[in-house]
Every structure is written in structure tokens, then in C-alpha cells.
Design an enzyme around this catalytic site. Structure first.
Site, PDB file in Angstrom:
ATOM      1  N   HIS A 298      -3.902   7.153   2.003  1.00  0.00           N
ATOM      2  CA  HIS A 298      -4.444   5.723   1.012  1.00  0.00           C
ATOM      3  C   HIS A 298      -5.553   5.217   1.985  1.00  0.00           C
ATOM      4  O   HIS A 298      -6.437   5.842   3.140  1.00  0.00           O
ATOM      5  CB  HIS A 298      -2.875   4.887   2.390  1.00  0.00           C
ATOM      6  CG  HIS A 298      -3.050   2.942   1.418  1.00  0.00           C
ATOM      7  ND1 HIS A 298      -3.486   2.902   0.411  1.00  0.00           N
ATOM      8  CD2 HIS A 298      -3.724   2.609   2.801  1.00  0.00           C
ATOM      9  CE1 HIS A 298      -4.081   1.546   0.844  1.00  0.00           C
ATOM     10  NE2 HIS A 298      -3.700   1.167   1.570  1.00  0.00           N
TER      11      HIS A 298
ATOM     12  N   CYS B 191       0.803  -1.006   0.198  1.00  0.00           N
ATOM     13  CA  CYS B 191       0.257   0.355   0.652  1.00  0.00           C
ATOM     14  C   CYS B 191       0.540   1.384   0.041  1.00  0.00           C
ATOM     15  O   CYS B 191       0.242   2.190  -0.683  1.00  0.00           O
ATOM     16  CB  CYS B 191      -1.074   0.112   1.095  1.00  0.00           C
ATOM     17  SG  CYS B 191      -1.882  -1.698   1.312  1.00  0.00           S
TER      18      CYS B 191
ATOM     19  N   ASN C  63     -10.331  -1.269  -1.437  1.00  0.00           N
ATOM     20  CA  ASN C  63      -8.804  -0.595  -1.228  1.00  0.00           C
ATOM     21  C   ASN C  63      -8.046  -1.173  -2.710  1.00  0.00           C
ATOM     22  O   ASN C  63      -7.637  -3.134  -2.836  1.00  0.00           O
ATOM     23  CB  ASN C  63      -8.383  -1.671  -0.304  1.00  0.00           C
ATOM     24  CG  ASN C  63      -6.584  -1.151   0.309  1.00  0.00           C
ATOM     25  OD1 ASN C  63      -5.816  -0.389  -0.822  1.00  0.00           O
ATOM     26  ND2 ASN C  63      -5.959  -2.052   1.578  1.00  0.00           N
TER      27      ASN C  63
HETATM   28  O1  UT7 Z   1      -3.622  -1.076   3.022  1.00  0.00           O
HETATM   29  C1  UT7 Z   1      -3.201  -1.241   4.435  1.00  0.00           C
HETATM   30  C2  UT7 Z   1      -4.359  -3.255   4.355  1.00  0.00           C
HETATM   31  N1  UT7 Z   1      -5.155  -3.329   5.151  1.00  0.00           N
HETATM   32  C3  UT7 Z   1      -5.706  -2.683   6.703  1.00  0.00           C
HETATM   33  O2  UT7 Z   1      -5.624  -1.125   6.983  1.00  0.00           O
HETATM   34  C4  UT7 Z   1      -6.791  -3.198   6.875  1.00  0.00           C
HETATM   35  C5  UT7 Z   1      -7.470  -2.637   8.618  1.00  0.00           C
HETATM   36  N2  UT7 Z   1      -8.153  -3.763   9.437  1.00  0.00           N
HETATM   37  C6  UT7 Z   1      -9.242  -3.121   9.636  1.00  0.00           C
HETATM   38  O3  UT7 Z   1      -9.893  -2.286   8.156  1.00  0.00           O
HETATM   39  C7  UT7 Z   1     -10.441  -3.629  10.691  1.00  0.00           C
HETATM   40  O4  UT7 Z   1      -9.453  -4.962  11.361  1.00  0.00           O
HETATM   41  C8  UT7 Z   1     -10.943  -5.398   9.236  1.00  0.00           C
HETATM   42  C9  UT7 Z   1     -12.107  -4.082   8.788  1.00  0.00           C
HETATM   43  C10 UT7 Z   1     -10.551  -5.300   8.636  1.00  0.00           C
HETATM   44  C11 UT7 Z   1     -11.247  -5.525  10.603  1.00  0.00           C
HETATM   45  O5  UT7 Z   1     -12.732  -5.263  11.172  1.00  0.00           O
HETATM   46  P1  UT7 Z   1     -12.576  -5.256  12.623  1.00  0.00           P
HETATM   47  O6  UT7 Z   1     -13.655  -4.549  13.954  1.00  0.00           O
HETATM   48  O7  UT7 Z   1     -11.148  -5.508  13.546  1.00  0.00           O
HETATM   49  O8  UT7 Z   1     -13.179  -6.645  13.393  1.00  0.00           O
HETATM   50  P2  UT7 Z   1     -12.601  -8.048  14.064  1.00  0.00           P
HETATM   51  O9  UT7 Z   1     -11.398  -8.111  12.713  1.00  0.00           O
HETATM   52  O10 UT7 Z   1     -12.500  -8.439  15.187  1.00  0.00           O
HETATM   53  O11 UT7 Z   1     -13.466  -8.918  13.237  1.00  0.00           O
HETATM   54  C12 UT7 Z   1     -15.180  -9.134  14.215  1.00  0.00           C
HETATM   55  C13 UT7 Z   1     -16.261  -9.988  14.082  1.00  0.00           C
HETATM   56  C14 UT7 Z   1     -15.450 -10.835  14.099  1.00  0.00           C
HETATM   57  O12 UT7 Z   1     -16.628 -12.195  14.554  1.00  0.00           O
HETATM   58  P3  UT7 Z   1     -16.354 -12.292  15.829  1.00  0.00           P
HETATM   59  O13 UT7 Z   1     -15.429 -13.137  16.154  1.00  0.00           O
HETATM   60  O14 UT7 Z   1     -16.409 -11.572  16.897  1.00  0.00           O
HETATM   61  O15 UT7 Z   1     -17.369 -13.681  15.586  1.00  0.00           O
HETATM   62  C15 UT7 Z   1     -15.324 -11.358  12.569  1.00  0.00           C
HETATM   63  O16 UT7 Z   1     -15.324 -12.681  12.582  1.00  0.00           O
HETATM   64  O17 UT7 Z   1     -16.312  -9.336  12.884  1.00  0.00           O
HETATM   65  C16 UT7 Z   1     -15.817 -11.179  11.687  1.00  0.00           C
HETATM   66  N3  UT7 Z   1     -15.899 -11.000  10.647  1.00  0.00           N
HETATM   67  C17 UT7 Z   1     -16.670 -10.073   9.584  1.00  0.00           C
HETATM   68  N4  UT7 Z   1     -18.365 -10.087   9.408  1.00  0.00           N
HETATM   69  C18 UT7 Z   1     -19.017  -9.953   8.441  1.00  0.00           C
HETATM   70  C19 UT7 Z   1     -14.228 -10.318  10.162  1.00  0.00           C
HETATM   71  N5  UT7 Z   1     -14.605 -10.182   8.322  1.00  0.00           N
HETATM   72  C20 UT7 Z   1     -15.744 -10.167   8.912  1.00  0.00           C
HETATM   73  C21 UT7 Z   1     -16.461  -9.209   7.066  1.00  0.00           C
HETATM   74  N6  UT7 Z   1     -17.987  -9.934   7.525  1.00  0.00           N
HETATM   75  N7  UT7 Z   1     -16.085  -9.640   5.798  1.00  0.00           N
END
Ligand code: UT7
Length: 358
Positions: free
Chosen positions: A285, A136, A315
Site C-alpha cells: 500500500h 486503505c 496516497n
Molecule cells: O494509509 C494509512 C494512512 N496514513 C498513514 O499511513 C500515515 C502514517 N504516518 C505518517 O506518514 C507520518 O506520521 C506523517 C508523514 C503524517 C508525519 O510524519 P512524522 O515524522 O510522524 O511527523 P510528526 O507528525 O511527528 O510531526 C513533526 C513536525 C511537527 O512539528 P513540531 O510539533 O515538531 O513543531 C508537525 O507539526 O512536523 C510538523 N508537520 C509538518 N511540517 C511541514 C506535520 N505535517 C507537516 C507538513 N509540513 N505537511
């Protein structure tokens, strides 16, 4: 006597262009797609439009046609042609190509040489081609190289491209949903060349980059593991190599992105002596709208000066900065000569900021 002859070169962006594929994939549709991007009657991935919008700000992304006809270097070519046309220069005038991608055509050689061929400027006497693998942050890493090549008098027309074909390497199942919903396909490009002036507020004013390898495995895609024999290992349960899909520690990436982008944006203003009154646009970004909102909040950046495009394109890693600028130029907001502060963060971890006129 021109600045070039006096040896006090500065560089500037001569042209800007971008390309996005036609196919729009909404948050609603993505849950029903298989790995060939075919829509099924029943959900393949447990995700919802509400979850994706609330956590990331993404509403839709673009995918290349699912007929195996398109490569990363094709997207790069289409964006490059637009940037070259905008710069009023022909491909034959390009004397260096720097291409940033995390989704190369093949493992080696790098994708920049494929772009060179697609632009019809390969062959004996062909220009040097560099691939940048800083994910990125790749576009600003490439821009810093181009700036220094031009300042040093080494090259006069550097084509800087960020191009990504993500949609072929994502895990279209609930197992991969945290990463899969984030990414889209696109390319963006600029042409960098010397300015006619040595005014320090013209052209590319500032670039500064950083990296912290301790975060390397917090966002990675192995594809292969060179210590294994053979270096690609199949996973019986998955039916595909276990190294095939990107892996991410989302929360850690999120927190580090906010911190690094905030600090590098502040450092850019301090080093250039600029305030937000002097700056036309902040272009962060596009990884997650919530990351950008936090950077804007902590950096006390005027919200009306912030440009985002993640809602429409997801992204697109190395492509996000030129794509966002070009999108808002087409919307009539960004004008030639506007002063932009940009900051990025990506896998590695890598980060950086730049100040330039577009
Ligand atoms: O360019 C650099 C690249 N990437 C980034 O910058 C990404 C940075 N990180 C993020 O944007 C966030 O961490 C995410 C959007 C990827 C995830 O959001 P979060 O608020 O950190 O969620 P989490 O990973 O803590 O997950 C919360 C819940 C989990 O379920 P449980 O364990 O609480 O039951 C995940 O399994 O959300 C679930 N989950 C989803 N649910 C529906 C994870 N992905 C999804 C999804 N749809 N796509």
C-alpha cells in the site's frame, strides 16, 4: 469439462485498469492552494517540498478539475472501463460490482450503485453492488470477496474497484497539513473471473485480512456524529463543521502499518510456500515511502522487486494497489501473469495481504 463444471473453481484477475486525473499538484504548489484548489500569491499552508519528500517520499499528486464536475464514481467508471477492455469483456457481462472507497459520492446509497449506472448496466435485472468501507485496505478486502464469490460459483465477472476523490475533503491550512499533503485522487480496477485450471499457483493464490478496532479513532473522518443533534455541528471559529476534516495520530498509524504489513507479508509467503525467488513483485500500500522501506527492510524483500508509485500519486487509499500495478505495467515492468505479493494497512485499523497473478 471445465473447472467451472467440475466444481473446483479458482479465480483469477482477467483485466486491470486505472485512472488518474490530469491535474498535477506538486509539493511546491500545494502550500499555495485554497480549499477550492485555487493557487494564491502567498502561502496558505506552512509546509515545504523538503519536508514532504523527506517524511513521505511524495513529490506530487493528481487532483480532479476544480469545477465540481467529477465524482468518485466517475473516477471508478474510467478505471473500470480500462479494466474491462483489458479483460476483453463488456460491462453487460459484469454480474457483481464491489467498490472500495473512503470518499463516497454521498453518504448513502453506496457508490457502487452510481458506478453501475455510469457503466450503463443499471435497471431491472441489474447486478448486485457492494460498497467496502475499509479505507486503505479496501481493495484487498474487495478482492477477497470477489475471489470467494467466484470460487463459490456465485458470480463469473466481478468488477473490483478502488476509487478515491480525496482532494475535496482536505483541510488546506497549516492546521490540517499533516494529512492534507498525503492524499491524491485516482481509481484502479480489476475484473475477477474463474480460471480454466485448478493449478494452485495460478490466479488468486491467497488472501488474508485482519482488523483491530481499538485503533479506530487514530485515523478517522467523522463528517457527522450520530449522537449529536443535529448530527453535523458547526465550529464558529473554523466557519465549517468541526467534523469535516480527517484526523490522524500519524506516528501510531506509521508504527502499526509497518508491523502489520511486515507480519501479513511474512504470513502470505509461509502459507503459500513461496520464497522471494518465486515472486515477481511486492506491491505494498502506498501511504508513505518510509513505511514501505521499513517493511522491505524488516521483511528482507529484494528491493528490485518492490513497486511504489506514491512519489507520483500520493496516497490514493483504496486505489493504490491496482494503480501501482497498472502504472508499472505501462512502464513495461509488470507483465501479464506476473506473480504479485501485496500487503496493505489502513484506518480501522485494517490490514491484509494477497498473492495473485496479475
Ligand atoms: O494509509 C494509512 C494512512 N496514513 C498513514 O499511513 C500515515 C502514517 N504516518 C505518517 O506518514 C507520518 O506520521 C506523517 C508523514 C503524517 C508525519 O510524519 P512524522 O515524522 O510522524 O511527523 P510528526 O507528525 O511527528 O510531526 C513533526 C513536525 C511537527 O512539528 P513540531 O510539533 O515538531 O513543531 C508537525 O507539526 O512536523 C510538523 N508537520 C509538518 N511540517 C511541514 C506535520 N505535517 C507537516 C507538513 N509540513 N505537511
Amino acid at each position: 469439462m471445465s473447472a467451472y463444471d467440475r466444481g473446483v473453481l479458482r479465480s483469477k484477475i482477467l483485466g486491470l485498469g486505472s485512472y488518474v486525473p490530469e491535474r498535477v499538484v506538486t509539493n511546491e504548489e500545494i502550500a499555495y492552494l485554497d480549499e477550492r484548489h485555487v493557487r494564491h500569491e502567498t502561502k496558505r499552508t506552512e509546509t515545504t517540498d523538503e519536508w514532504i519528500r523527506a517524511r513521505t517520499g511524495i513529490e506530487q499528486r493528481r487532483y480532479v478539475p476544480n469545477d465540481e464536475s467529477t465524482t468518485c464514481s466517475d473516477l471508478a467508471k474510467w478505471a473500470s472501463e480500462r479494466a474491462l477492455a483489458d479483460a476483453g469483456c463488456s460491462a453487460s457481462e459484469v454480474d457483481c460490482i464491489i467498490l472500495a472507497t473512503l470518499s463516497p459520492d454521498i453518504h448513502f446509497p453506496g457508490t457502487a450503485v452510481f458506478l453501475q449506472s455510469r457503466l450503463g448496466i443499471d435497471g431491472e435485472g441489474g447486478c448486485p453492488c457492494f460498497d467496502i468501507r475499509q479505507q486503505c485496505s479496501g481493495f484487498l478486502y474487495a478482492l477477497q470477496m470477489a475471489d470467494n464469490f467466484v470460487r463459490g460459483g456465485q458470480y463469473k465477472r466481478v468488477l473490483v474497484v478502488g476509487s478515491e476523490l480525496h482532494s475535496h475533503s482536505l483541510d488546506y491550512s497549516t492546521r490540517g497539513r499533516d494529512v492534507m499533503v498525503l492524499f491524491g485522487d485516482a481509481a484502479g480496477a480489476v475484473v475477477v473471473g474463474p480460471t480454466e485450471t485448478d493449478d494452485p499457483r495460478e490466479g488468486i493464490l491467497y488472501t488474508k485480512l485482519g482488523a483491530d478496532g481499538s485503533g479506530a479513532m487514530d485515523l478517522h473522518l467523522k463528517v457527522f456524529d450520530s449522537k449529536k443533534m443535529p448530527h453535523i455541528q458547526y465550529n464558529e471559529k473554523w466557519g465549517v463543521p468541526e467534523t469535516m476534516y480527517p484526523q490522524m495520530n500519524g506516528k501510531k498509524v506509521f508504527l502499526n502499518a509497518v508491523r502489520a504489513m511486515n507480519l501479513s507479508t511474512r504470513a502470505a509467503l509461509e502459507a503459500t510456500g513461496l520464497t522471494w525467488n518465486d515472486v515477481d513483485w511486492f506491491v505494498p500500500h502506498q501511504a508513505n515511502l518510509r513505511i514501505n522501506e521499513a517493511v522491505v527492510h524488516y521483511g528482507e524483500i529484494p528491493p528490485e522487486k518492490v513497486l511504489n508509485s506514491i512519489q507520483l500519486y500520493g496516497n490514493t487509499t483504496a486505489a493504490t494497489i491496482p494503480l501501482t500495478l497498472d502504472h508499472h505495467r505501462k512502464e513495461g515492468r509488470v507483465k501479464k501473469g506476473d506473480l504479485v505479493v501485496s500487503s496493505v494497512f489502513g484506518a480501522g485499523f485494517t490490514w491484509g495481504a494477497a498473492v495473485f497473478r496479475v
